[in-house]
Design an enzyme around this catalytic site. Structure first.
Site, PDB file in Angstrom:
ATOM      1  N   ARG A  76       0.885  -1.157   0.000  1.00  0.00           N
ATOM      2  CA  ARG A  76       0.000   0.000   0.000  1.00  0.00           C
ATOM      3  C   ARG A  76       0.930   1.217   0.000  1.00  0.00           C
ATOM      4  NH1 ARG A  76      -3.855  -3.936   2.355  1.00  0.00           N
ATOM      5  NH2 ARG A  76      -5.434  -3.862   0.745  1.00  0.00           N
ATOM      6  N   CYS A  77       0.666   2.196  -0.816  1.00  0.00           N
ATOM      7  CA  CYS A  77       1.591   3.308  -1.008  1.00  0.00           C
ATOM      8  C   CYS A  77       0.896   4.640  -0.760  1.00  0.00           C
ATOM      9  CB  CYS A  77       2.173   3.244  -2.431  1.00  0.00           C
ATOM     10  SG  CYS A  77       3.240   4.636  -2.814  1.00  0.00           S
ATOM     11  N   SER A 109      -6.744   0.296  -5.960  1.00  0.00           N
ATOM     12  CA  SER A 109      -5.718   0.299  -7.012  1.00  0.00           C
ATOM     13  C   SER A 109      -6.267   0.908  -8.296  1.00  0.00           C
ATOM     14  CB  SER A 109      -5.245  -1.126  -7.286  1.00  0.00           C
ATOM     15  OG  SER A 109      -4.813  -1.706  -6.084  1.00  0.00           O
ATOM     16  N   ASP A 132     -12.515 -10.364  -2.938  1.00  0.00           N
ATOM     17  CA  ASP A 132     -13.825  -9.897  -2.462  1.00  0.00           C
ATOM     18  C   ASP A 132     -14.926  -9.928  -3.521  1.00  0.00           C
ATOM     19  OD1 ASP A 132     -12.441  -9.364  -0.152  1.00  0.00           O
ATOM     20  OD2 ASP A 132     -12.210  -7.227  -0.573  1.00  0.00           O
ATOM     21  N   ASP A 134     -15.837  -7.594  -5.443  1.00  0.00           N
ATOM     22  CA  ASP A 134     -16.689  -6.413  -5.281  1.00  0.00           C
ATOM     23  C   ASP A 134     -16.531  -5.362  -6.385  1.00  0.00           C
ATOM     24  OD1 ASP A 134     -14.146  -5.712  -4.571  1.00  0.00           O
ATOM     25  OD2 ASP A 134     -14.680  -4.694  -2.719  1.00  0.00           O
ATOM     26  N   ARG A 251     -19.390 -21.057  19.288  1.00  0.00           N
ATOM     27  CA  ARG A 251     -17.958 -20.887  19.035  1.00  0.00           C
ATOM     28  C   ARG A 251     -17.766 -20.009  17.802  1.00  0.00           C
ATOM     29  NH1 ARG A 251     -17.959 -23.040  23.227  1.00  0.00           N
ATOM     30  NH2 ARG A 251     -16.588 -24.625  24.100  1.00  0.00           N
ATOM     31  N   LEU A 258      -5.790 -16.819   5.630  1.00  0.00           N
ATOM     32  CA  LEU A 258      -5.607 -18.053   4.865  1.00  0.00           C
ATOM     33  C   LEU A 258      -6.462 -18.019   3.601  1.00  0.00           C
ATOM     34  CD1 LEU A 258      -7.899 -20.576   5.104  1.00  0.00           C
ATOM     35  CD2 LEU A 258      -7.079 -20.558   7.437  1.00  0.00           C
ATOM     36  N   ARG A 260      -6.521 -15.671   1.558  1.00  0.00           N
ATOM     37  CA  ARG A 260      -5.790 -14.946   0.514  1.00  0.00           C
ATOM     38  C   ARG A 260      -4.773 -15.840  -0.216  1.00  0.00           C
ATOM     39  NH1 ARG A 260      -4.360  -9.547   1.693  1.00  0.00           N
ATOM     40  NH2 ARG A 260      -6.203  -8.346   2.149  1.00  0.00           N
TER      41      ARG A 260
END
Ligand code: ADP
Length: 327
Positions: A76-77, A109, A132, A134, A251, A258, A260
């Site tokens: 990320r920049c 991006s 995602d 999206d 629970r 994971l 990704r």
């Protein structure tokens, strides 16, 4: 045709997604096939700002189609969010002889690409790379199918222990403010319910789930919850159950990063390959500032503004399918 573009730069930015490597390979090979030079830009926009750029030949992308992550790294920049940072990026691009950019990433991006393209009159082509799903204008994004399959694998395992202990499990999945992973993950894994952000203002999804009488025929249940401020996440629902329905043994499992990783599925490899080749076709045709998508099995060009601004609608009928099949 009639393009003056001789050299393209390629970068991956934002959250990584399985299939990004297949896209890098496709863009590189297709560019070289069409007589273009290719430069790999490392760590997303940061590499453009700092000049971390290397020429790519066909061999640089050998043996990567099966790998998760991104060989170009991602970052990320913050600097690219400023005019000064983007000015530096532009100067580096010119110094390297890069005439056009292919950016693989998500919403953020592509927003960066849109602004950069507008400010410096640089042709930019975007590829939707995010688990995602999206982005508007494409049926699926690179990485989504792999992440969905990772969720299935995890939920299948959780079901074994949920059934043995007769517990109610809340499994939190990624997706930011989109419920695609949660809803389709729930249908595909045979979960009892999904709690998604698209629905969160309309009904109390927990009450609805309990009201549907999930314990009529089952002693254990799995509810997939999309991570999102709008839903509050799995912890929030577990807490509510402990307070409001203390009879249930509850629970939480948060699948986290994971989702990704991993080798991309056939679907993601084919999608990334088609999109990568189409990015070069678009450049050769003189297209600029569009995201490449695939809708109804056809390659489409989606203007950045549309891809970023419009929310991709979720098919709410899928909620009914889930409800019907989980009795
Ligand atoms: P994703 O692409 O996965 O949505 P981010 O939202 O983190 O990921 O965006 C990735 C990068 O894109 C940021 O770190 C930044 O360099 C660039 N970017 C995002 N939004 C903007 C913007 N409004 N202006 C310029 N660059 C941006």
């Amino acid at each position: 045709m009639g393009t003056t573009i001789k050299c393209i730069g390629i970068l991956t930015s934002g959250g990584d997604a399985p299939g990004m490597n297949a896209a890098i390979r496709a863009v590189t090979r297709s560019a070289i096939y069409n007589g273009l030079q290719v430069k790999g830009i490392y760590r997303g926009y940061r590499g453009l700002v700092t000049g971390e750029i290397k020429e790519f030949k066909s061999q640089n992308v050998s043996n990567i189609i099966q790998l998760g992550g991104t060989i170009l790294k991602t970052a990320r920049c913050e600097e690219f969010m400023t005019v000064e940072g983007r000015q530096l990026a532009y100067e580096n691009m010119r110094a390297e002889g890069i005439d056009a950019l292919v950016v693989i990433g998500g919403d953020g991006s592509l927003t960066g690409a849109r602004i950069f393209a507008q400010e410096f009159d640089v042709p930019c082509i975007g590829l939707p790379g995010t688990i995602d799903n999206d982005l508007f204008g494409t049926d699926t994004t690179i990485g989504y199918d792999t992440a969905l399959n990772t969720i299935l694998d995890a939920v299948d395992k959780i079901r074994d222990t949920a059934t043995s202990h007769e517990r109610l499990f809340f499994v939190e999945v990624m997706g930011r403010d989109a419920g695609f992973l949660a809803l389709n993950g729930a249908i595909a894994s045979g979960a009892e319910a999904a709690i998604i952000p698209e629905y969160s203002t309309e009904v109390d999804q927990l009450q609805e789930f309990i009201k549907n009488g999930f314990r009529k025929s089952k002693n254990s249940s799995i509810v997939i919850v999309a991570e999102s401020e709008k839903t509050g996440g799995a912890m929030h629902y577990a807490e509510r159950v402990r307070n409001e329905y203390p009879q249930y043994d509850v629970r939480v499992t948060i699948l986290g990063h994971l989702q990704r990783g991993g080798s991309p599925t056939a679907h993601d490899r084919i999608l990334a390959s088609r999109l990568g080749a189409a990015a070069i076709d678009a450049i050769m045709e003189g297209q600029r500032n569009v995201m490449i998508g695939i809708e109804h099995d056809e390659v489409v060009y989606v203007p950045f503004t549309k891809a970023i601004k419009n929310d991709k609608p979720i098919n709410k009928e899928l909620m009914n399918v889930l409800r019907e099949l989980s009795i």
